[in-house]
Design an enzyme around this catalytic site. Sequence first.
Site, PDB file in Angstrom:
ATOM      1  CB  CYS A  24      37.054   2.869  20.097  1.00 46.29           C
ATOM      2  SG  CYS A  24      37.657   3.678  21.423  1.00 46.29           S
ATOM      3  CG  HIS A  28      35.399  -1.062  23.690  1.00 45.85           C
ATOM      4  ND1 HIS A  28      35.527  -0.388  22.667  1.00 45.85           N
ATOM      5  CD2 HIS A  28      34.830   0.205  24.485  1.00 45.85           C
ATOM      6  CE1 HIS A  28      35.199   0.803  22.503  1.00 45.85           C
ATOM      7  NE2 HIS A  28      34.457   1.294  23.314  1.00 45.85           N
ATOM      8  CG  HIS A  30      31.971   2.721  27.690  1.00 47.40           C
ATOM      9  ND1 HIS A  30      32.939   2.607  27.953  1.00 47.40           N
ATOM     10  CD2 HIS A  30      32.107   2.884  26.155  1.00 47.40           C
ATOM     11  CE1 HIS A  30      33.600   3.225  26.469  1.00 47.40           C
ATOM     12  NE2 HIS A  30      32.972   3.410  25.648  1.00 47.40           N
ATOM     13  CG  HIS A  68      24.262  -6.156  31.058  1.00 46.18           C
ATOM     14  ND1 HIS A  68      23.719  -5.153  32.086  1.00 46.18           N
ATOM     15  CD2 HIS A  68      25.215  -6.834  32.060  1.00 46.18           C
ATOM     16  CE1 HIS A  68      25.101  -5.428  33.395  1.00 46.18           C
ATOM     17  NE2 HIS A  68      25.569  -6.515  33.390  1.00 46.18           N
ATOM     18  CD  GLU A 107      32.170   6.464  25.273  1.00 48.07           C
ATOM     19  OE1 GLU A 107      31.387   6.709  24.545  1.00 48.07           O
ATOM     20  OE2 GLU A 107      33.653   6.902  25.005  1.00 48.07           O
TER      21      GLU A 107
END
Length: 118
Positions: A24, A28, A30, A68, A107
């Site tokens: 993590c 990345h 979600h 975004h 998430e």
Amino acid sequence: MIIYKQFSFDSAHFLPQVPEGHKCGNMHGHTYLLTVYIEGQPEEHSGWIIDYGDLKKAIKPIIDQLDHHLLNEIPGLENPTSENLSIWLWNKIKPLVLGLKKIELKETPSSGVIYEGF
């Protein structure tokens, strides 16, 4: 009585406080699912606690700040764990939505936070 409305948004993040090598720590993304719960009694004339359209209008600018975007770049979210993001969302939503009872932030389909404020 408690009603709810769901919102989704896609965001990227990384967790800078995790131990070196933790997955993590890498950037990345979600697809988050936010559920906003409102408690109250239906108004006599309309029969509603709140118009879902009004709730959507109140929440949309908050979602637009996240959708975004890289969460780490948003002030107050430098360590964007689900827990910290839930607190951030609560603090943005609470002044706008009378009767806010709790929020739930997922998430992933199987991991999330339920937050009822402090």
